[in-house]
Design a protein around this motif. Sequence first.
Motif, short mmCIF file in Angstrom:
data_model
loop_
_atom_site.label_atom_id
_atom_site.label_comp_id
_atom_site.label_asym_id
_atom_site.label_seq_id
_atom_site.Cartn_x
_atom_site.Cartn_y
_atom_site.Cartn_z
N PHE A 13 17.94 -37.92 38.48
CA PHE A 13 17.49 -39.52 39.29
C PHE A 13 15.62 -39.71 39.61
CE2 PHE A 13 16.43 -40.13 43.95
CZ PHE A 13 17.16 -41.65 44.19
N HIS A 14 15.18 -38.78 39.19
CA HIS A 14 13.54 -38.52 39.35
C HIS A 14 13.60 -39.71 37.95
CE1 HIS A 14 12.82 -37.51 43.04
NE2 HIS A 14 13.53 -36.82 43.16
N GLY A 15 14.04 -39.19 37.23
CA GLY A 15 13.29 -39.92 35.44
C GLY A 15 14.20 -41.37 35.35
N THR A 16 14.79 -41.80 36.08
CA THR A 16 15.53 -43.52 36.34
C THR A 16 15.06 -44.00 36.97
OG1 THR A 16 17.74 -42.05 35.42
CG2 THR A 16 17.42 -44.23 36.23
N LEU A 92 27.35 -34.48 39.98
CA LEU A 92 27.09 -34.24 40.86
C LEU A 92 25.44 -33.40 41.15
CD1 LEU A 92 28.92 -33.39 43.75
CD2 LEU A 92 30.09 -31.73 42.26
N PRO A 93 25.57 -32.11 40.09
CA PRO A 93 24.67 -31.65 40.27
C PRO A 93 23.23 -32.37 40.58
CG PRO A 93 25.35 -31.23 38.26
CD PRO A 93 26.40 -33.04 38.82
N GLU A 94 23.39 -33.44 39.83
CA GLU A 94 22.33 -34.26 40.42
C GLU A 94 21.71 -34.85 41.62
OE1 GLU A 94 18.18 -35.78 39.43
OE2 GLU A 94 19.03 -34.62 38.18
N ILE A 95 22.44 -35.10 42.66
CA ILE A 95 22.90 -36.17 43.59
C ILE A 95 22.60 -34.77 44.26
CG2 ILE A 95 24.45 -36.88 45.23
CD1 ILE A 95 25.87 -38.28 42.94
N LEU A 96 23.49 -33.23 44.64
CA LEU A 96 22.95 -32.25 44.89
C LEU A 96 21.34 -31.57 45.25
CD1 LEU A 96 26.38 -29.96 44.19
CD2 LEU A 96 26.35 -31.34 46.14
N ALA A 97 21.43 -31.83 43.91
CA ALA A 97 20.07 -31.44 43.64
C ALA A 97 18.86 -32.47 44.86
CB ALA A 97 19.20 -31.41 42.43
N GLU A 98 19.20 -33.21 44.61
CA GLU A 98 17.80 -34.61 45.07
C GLU A 98 19.04 -34.39 46.83
OE1 GLU A 98 15.82 -38.11 46.08
OE2 GLU A 98 15.98 -36.14 44.20
N ALA A 99 20.03 -34.43 47.28
CA ALA A 99 20.45 -34.48 48.98
C ALA A 99 19.20 -33.26 49.09
CB ALA A 99 21.69 -34.08 49.04
N SER A 100 19.00 -31.95 48.24
CA SER A 100 18.50 -30.80 48.92
C SER A 100 16.94 -30.94 49.71
CB SER A 100 18.39 -29.70 48.16
OG SER A 100 17.66 -29.86 46.97
N ARG A 101 16.42 -32.55 48.41
CA ARG A 101 14.85 -32.77 49.35
C ARG A 101 14.38 -34.12 49.90
NH1 ARG A 101 15.27 -32.10 43.18
NH2 ARG A 101 16.12 -34.04 42.41
N ASN A 102 15.84 -34.93 49.22
CA ASN A 102 15.57 -36.45 50.68
C ASN A 102 16.70 -36.61 51.37
OD1 ASN A 102 16.22 -39.11 50.43
ND2 ASN A 102 16.12 -39.70 48.05
N PRO A 103 16.17 -36.32 52.47
CA PRO A 103 16.88 -36.15 53.61
C PRO A 103 17.93 -37.76 53.51
CG PRO A 103 14.82 -36.40 54.52
CD PRO A 103 15.03 -36.46 53.16
N ARG A 104 17.92 -38.49 53.41
CA ARG A 104 18.67 -39.79 53.02
C ARG A 104 19.87 -39.85 51.76
NH1 ARG A 104 18.93 -46.38 52.08
NH2 ARG A 104 21.70 -45.66 52.29
N VAL A 105 19.85 -38.56 51.20
CA VAL A 105 20.78 -38.67 50.05
C VAL A 105 21.53 -37.09 51.02
CG1 VAL A 105 21.29 -37.25 47.94
CG2 VAL A 105 19.77 -39.50 48.01
N ALA A 106 20.52 -36.45 51.63
CA ALA A 106 20.91 -35.28 52.46
C ALA A 106 22.74 -36.11 53.04
CB ALA A 106 20.54 -34.30 52.47
N ALA A 107 22.11 -37.27 54.22
CA ALA A 107 22.94 -37.26 55.41
C ALA A 107 23.97 -38.34 54.30
CB ALA A 107 22.46 -38.65 55.92
N ILE A 108 23.62 -38.38 53.78
CA ILE A 108 25.14 -39.39 52.40
C ILE A 108 26.00 -38.11 52.18
CG2 ILE A 108 25.92 -40.47 50.27
CD1 ILE A 108 23.39 -41.81 50.21
N MET A 109 25.39 -37.27 51.74
CA MET A 109 26.55 -36.06 51.18
C MET A 109 26.92 -35.13 51.97
SD MET A 109 26.70 -36.03 48.15
CE MET A 109 27.04 -34.91 48.26
#
Length: 195
Positions: A13-16, A92-109
């Motif tokens: 996610f961060h590399g794109t 999936l692993p990228e989104i889960l990792a992002e959810a651990s540090r990004n409240p918006r992605v965590a809310a989506i999950m």
Amino acid sequence: MEAARILFGEHGFHGTGMAQIADASGIRVGQIYRDFESKEDIIAAMVAIDLSDFLDEAVLARAITVGDRQRVRRWVLDLMIRKQQPNDSTLLPEILAEASRNPRVAAIMREGDQRIRRHVAAALAILAPRAESERARCVEELMMTLMMGGCSRRMALVEGDWPFLEGCMARFLDQQIAWLTAHDDGAAAADHADA
């Protein structure tokens, strides 16, 4: 979204960046920003589409409407393992990792998890209609955990024995339904004896 999906899977996610997504998709950056305010909005759209495809809510709704327990069981098995292909888990692993540090992605999950959970609960209500709520909740949680574990298992073992794993999941599901319905039968007998 498809270009973003590929790039997120390859570079994270961060590399794109949005410029990379624009180059890969052939769509100008300005147009992308008219459709999506941020990368999180792209992820939200991807998760919504993937969940709709993954859940196949119309199939479950029809099976529930007619009380087709076999079709409901098949839907649960599809959810737990059959619909999961090895390439499904790339992002999936990228989104889960992002959810651990990004409240918006965590809310989506969290929203996705709640949506899946509602359907699993509805399926269990058909498979074991008089199950004690605590037991049904236990089975629901185990099924949700196995579903996520199945994704991880596919990532870890690319050459896994998937037919064997499907058989294991089917036996597990049937054992859990039997556990719930055995309690149903006991509760029904106790109710009948009390009457």
